[in-house]
Design a protein around this motif. Structure first.
Motif, mmCIF file in Angstrom:
data_model
loop_
_atom_site.group_PDB
_atom_site.id
_atom_site.type_symbol
_atom_site.label_atom_id
_atom_site.label_comp_id
_atom_site.label_asym_id
_atom_site.label_seq_id
_atom_site.Cartn_x
_atom_site.Cartn_y
_atom_site.Cartn_z
ATOM 1 N N VAL A 1 10.199 -13.504 8.243
ATOM 2 C CA VAL A 1 9.975 -12.969 6.897
ATOM 3 C C VAL A 1 9.379 -11.566 6.980
ATOM 4 O O VAL A 1 9.708 -10.687 6.184
ATOM 5 C CB VAL A 1 9.075 -13.909 6.076
ATOM 6 C CG1 VAL A 1 8.623 -13.236 4.780
ATOM 7 C CG2 VAL A 1 9.805 -15.206 5.765
ATOM 8 N N VAL B 1 11.078 -8.457 5.050
ATOM 9 C CA VAL B 1 10.358 -7.689 4.030
ATOM 10 C C VAL B 1 10.213 -6.227 4.459
ATOM 11 O O VAL B 1 10.379 -5.308 3.655
ATOM 12 C CB VAL B 1 8.981 -8.312 3.750
ATOM 13 C CG1 VAL B 1 8.147 -7.417 2.844
ATOM 14 C CG2 VAL B 1 9.148 -9.689 3.115
ATOM 15 N N GLY C 1 13.963 -10.834 -4.733
ATOM 16 C CA GLY C 1 14.041 -10.524 -3.304
ATOM 17 C C GLY C 1 15.256 -9.725 -2.898
ATOM 18 O O GLY C 1 16.352 -9.913 -3.416
ATOM 19 N N ILE D 1 11.748 -6.247 -4.107
ATOM 20 C CA ILE D 1 10.858 -6.004 -2.964
ATOM 21 C C ILE D 1 9.392 -6.232 -3.335
ATOM 22 O O ILE D 1 8.654 -6.928 -2.633
ATOM 23 C CB ILE D 1 11.070 -4.578 -2.432
ATOM 24 C CG1 ILE D 1 12.453 -4.475 -1.785
ATOM 25 C CG2 ILE D 1 9.994 -4.197 -1.420
ATOM 26 C CD1 ILE D 1 12.880 -3.071 -1.455
ATOM 27 N N ASP E 1 8.579 -9.904 -4.173
ATOM 28 C CA ASP E 1 8.511 -10.731 -2.969
ATOM 29 C C ASP E 1 7.071 -10.798 -2.462
ATOM 30 O O ASP E 1 6.550 -11.866 -2.124
ATOM 31 C CB ASP E 1 9.407 -10.139 -1.873
ATOM 32 C CG ASP E 1 10.686 -10.946 -1.691
ATOM 33 O OD1 ASP E 1 10.920 -11.873 -2.484
ATOM 34 O OD2 ASP E 1 11.447 -10.642 -0.761
ATOM 35 N N VAL E 2 6.441 -9.632 -2.387
ATOM 36 C CA VAL E 2 5.056 -9.557 -1.923
ATOM 37 C C VAL E 2 4.131 -10.273 -2.903
ATOM 38 O O VAL E 2 3.273 -11.075 -2.513
ATOM 39 C CB VAL E 2 4.622 -8.086 -1.764
ATOM 40 C CG1 VAL E 2 3.162 -7.997 -1.350
ATOM 41 C CG2 VAL E 2 5.507 -7.391 -0.740
ATOM 42 N N TYR F 1 2.161 -7.236 10.798
ATOM 43 C CA TYR F 1 2.093 -8.561 10.172
ATOM 44 C C TYR F 1 1.041 -9.426 10.853
ATOM 45 O O TYR F 1 0.210 -10.076 10.193
ATOM 46 C CB TYR F 1 3.463 -9.233 10.265
ATOM 47 C CG TYR F 1 3.485 -10.661 9.766
ATOM 48 C CD1 TYR F 1 3.561 -10.942 8.407
ATOM 49 C CD2 TYR F 1 3.439 -11.730 10.663
ATOM 50 C CE1 TYR F 1 3.596 -12.258 7.957
ATOM 51 C CE2 TYR F 1 3.472 -13.033 10.219
ATOM 52 C CZ TYR F 1 3.550 -13.298 8.868
ATOM 53 O OH TYR F 1 3.567 -14.593 8.425
ATOM 54 N N ILE G 1 2.344 -10.095 4.630
ATOM 55 C CA ILE G 1 3.499 -9.735 3.817
ATOM 56 C C ILE G 1 3.261 -8.400 3.115
ATOM 57 O O ILE G 1 4.115 -7.507 3.112
ATOM 58 C CB ILE G 1 3.789 -10.838 2.775
ATOM 59 C CG1 ILE G 1 4.140 -12.155 3.471
ATOM 60 C CG2 ILE G 1 4.910 -10.409 1.845
ATOM 61 C CD1 ILE G 1 5.424 -12.096 4.268
ATOM 62 N N ALA H 1 5.247 -4.752 3.949
ATOM 63 C CA ALA H 1 5.926 -4.098 2.830
ATOM 64 C C ALA H 1 5.394 -2.682 2.636
ATOM 65 O O ALA H 1 6.168 -1.731 2.441
ATOM 66 C CB ALA H 1 5.746 -4.913 1.551
ATOM 67 N N ILE I 1 11.734 -15.658 0.202
ATOM 68 C CA ILE I 1 10.301 -15.916 0.036
ATOM 69 C C ILE I 1 10.045 -17.270 -0.602
ATOM 70 O O ILE I 1 9.281 -18.086 -0.054
ATOM 71 C CB ILE I 1 9.630 -14.778 -0.760
ATOM 72 C CG1 ILE I 1 9.572 -13.503 0.082
ATOM 73 C CG2 ILE I 1 8.229 -15.180 -1.204
ATOM 74 C CD1 ILE I 1 8.690 -13.604 1.305
#
Length: 623
Positions: free
Chosen positions: A70, A74, A134, A160, A163-164, A239, A251, A255, A349
């Motif tokens: 992931v 991302v 996403g 985007i 998603d976070v 990450y 995450i 991003a 996600i």
């Protein structure tokens, strides 16, 4: 079979199915997520039972694999999102990721609470996950549905950022579910702390990677390869570091790092982006198939009518209300708003986080685990199949597939042409290297790329490869000639046209195969019309505001053999056939003229009437 052999077989099966799904998706122009889910079900316990949770060594290793995957997905999505896109719809994008996300959260939670009769904590957990659309599902749709840039920019930004938001918010809500703590203060503290740590680590990581790529000699012979590997390892390290400090801050960190690095002008940016895209396809395939093998069809069916109510509410009520409220204004037409309303499929996600949460809940609260994974995957499957699979058909029905036009030159001439074309619903991209002109055009609501229009890479970034028309409208004849020649030789545009500023240069343009419009002749003709034909001049001016002129080729059997008189009787009020062109000659048609295959008809009249006539003579011609 040894453990090593089993692991190799597992990887080969999953990656093989992933590649097959990607190829099939490209052929059918449907997001690959649908085929990845079906592949996972086929090889999981519900199908051939080749892959299951025990294949990964339990929840722990699977959670780590999914987390790293992931992170790559991302990061790649954020790296791909350019600030030039964000500038096209700043207000609408901000509304979608704030007001829109809040509407999706509260609306979905309320429907889940009453349709499935579960706790508010679990309802908000489902709602937080279903905020996310996403890039893994939005980007493939936009690859095959070439909507206007501002529509694409808004959808990509929403995907985007949300998603976070969804990942961090879901973790905060999950803490409340498992600890049975309630209170908005706990939720806000959990969310803000993870987001803050993620942003900080992301900024530091982006700065460090930017310095390495720009100021350190990575290799005299393999700099490109080393740059790609450094960025990949940097994303994973970002990450891991953020997650070590606080769970699920990674995450937000990747991003942030991806967005900053992708817009910082690093060396070998195109090569890095292509490499990250390939890696993302691999890990996306692996994650989706792996997670779907854990999906039980019984979980979906156990939701009953309540599950159907949730899906219908999310698709037909919550999403449209959110989009219509967040995109009101002059930037988007109502048809574009409807398209954005019905195209919001959920992706990696919600699937990954819901599955991992369900694995943790199965021992302590199996009913909650079933509701969580069942609801999320039911929404994912439904939205991917109907919204993703039929996205192009939806766009065609709503007529939101405009012709792409590139205009180089953001001055008065370029902006004037862009205004006329956009009034007809076309997707116009302006290019100029003068920052003042760029800002002026953007403030006027145009989509503008800042750069040199004679640079092939700038033209490519603006979408010249997909442009039907390229117009060179700068104040310099040499520049316009070069742009026109590039459009003809490198991009094979259907129509290439150039502005000629200096009297006498038009012949040079025509000799090189470039259609030229001489400014002095156009002005002289307009002034002559105003003097000798004032009524015609006023009518043509008004035509530019509320009317339209369009030309079509007679290819439909419903037109061939029909007379102009018969066609006039069928056309809507407010439009007429002004010209018929045949064998290179044009004339005002006689009522008894019979149309032949290959004739060109020119319609003149009110804009709506002209567009209706086009659709009537050639359905979906403008899409």
């Amino acid at each position: 079979m040894s453990a090593g052999t089993e692991l190799v077989a597992l990887v080969v099966i999953i990656l093989g199915l992933g590649v097959a799904s990607q190829v099939l998706a490209d052929r059918l122009e449907i997001p690959s997520v649908l085929f990845l889910i079906l592949a996972g079900v086929a090889v999981g316990p519900e199908g051939a039972d080749l892959v299951g949770l025990e294949s990964f060594g339990g929840p722990g290793p699977l959670s780590a694999i999914v987390g790293l995957s992931v992170a790559i997905i991302v990061f790649e999505g954020a790296f791909h999102l350019k600030l030039t896109k964000l500038r096209q719809t700043p207000r609408e994008a901000i509304r979608l990721i704030t007001v829109g996300a809040l509407i999706a959260l509260v609306g979905t939670a309320a429907v889940v609470r009453f349709a499935l009769n579960v706790s508010w904590e679990l309802s908000f957990l489902v709602g937080s996950l279903l905020i996310a659309t996403g890039p893994t599902v939005i980007t493939p749709i936009l690859d095959v549905v070439p909507v206007r840039d501002r529509v694409a920019a808004a959808l990509e930004t929403e995907g985007i950022v949300n998603d976070v938001t969804a990942a961090i918010l879901a973790v905060a809500v999950f803490e409340m579910v498992v600890s049975e703590e309630t209170g908005i203060q706990v939720l806000v503290e959990e969310f803000v702390s993870r987001l803050g740590i993620g942003l900080l680590i992301g900024v530091l990581a982006a700065g460090f990677l930017w310095y390495l790529l720009n100021h350190v000699d990575l290799s005299p012979s393999n700099a490109v390869r080393n740059s790609r590997l450094i960025v990949l390892v940097g994303a994973l390290a970002t990450y891991g570091i953020a997650n070590t400090i606080i769970t699920e801050a990674g995450i937000a960190a990747v991003a942030t790092a991806g967005l900053l690095l992708g817009n910082a002008g690093v060396p070998y940016e195109d090569e890095i982006e292509a490499f990250k895209g390939d890696i993302t396809l691999i890990v996306l395939s692996f994650v989706f198939i792996s997670l779907t093998t854990l999906l039980s069809l019984e979980d979906l069916f156990s939701l009953g009518v309540g599950g159907v109510v949730v899906v219908l509410a999310v698709i037909a009520v919550i999403r449209p209300v959110s989009v219509l409220l967040c995109t009101h204004g002059e930037q988007f037409s109502f048809r574009e708003q409807l398209f954005m309303s019905v195209v919001g499929p959920r992706g990696i996600i919600p699937a990954s986080v819901a599955t991992l949460f369900a694995l943790e809940l199965r021992s302590s609260n199996p009913e909650a685990a079933t509701v969580l994974v069942g609801t999320v995957f039911l929404v994912i499957l439904t939205t991917v199949i109907f919204e993703g699979g039929f996205a192009r058909h939806i766009a065609q029905a709503l007529k939101v597939l405009p012709m792409r036009v590139i205009i180089v030159g953001g001055g008065r001439v370029g902006r004037g042409l862009a205004e006329r074309l956009e009034d007809r619903g076309e997707n116009v991209i302006l290019i100029d290297d003068d920052q003042d002109k760029v800002e002026t055009a953007r403030n006027a609501g145009f989509t503008v790329y800042h750069g040199d229009g004679t640079d092939i890479s700038v033209l490519q970034s603006a979408g010249a490869a997909n442009a039907k028309i390229v117009a060179a409208a700068t104040g310099d004849d040499d520049t316009n000639l070069l742009i026109a020649q590039l459009a003809n030789s490198k991009f094979d545009s259907e129509t290439v046209i150039a502005r000629v500023n200096t009297p006498g240069n038009a012949d040079a343009f025509e000799e090189l195969g470039v259609r030229a419009i001489a400014a002095d002749e156009s002005i002289a003709q307009s002034m002559d019309n105003a003097i000798e034909r004032p009524a015609l001049s006023e009518w043509m001016t008004e035509l530019g505001r509320s009317g339209d002129v369009q030309e079509i080729e007679v290819t439909s059997e419903k037109l061939v053999g029909k007379s102009i008189r018969e066609l006039d009787q069928e056309l809507p009020d407010g439009v007429l056939v002004a010209l018929v062109s045949r064998d290179g000659e044009s004339e005002v048609p006689d009522a008894d003229l019979v149309l032949q295959h290959g004739d060109h008809l020119t319609f003149v009249g009110r804009r709506n009437a002209v567009h209706e006539a086009l659709e009537q003579c050639h359905p979906h011609l403008r899409t």
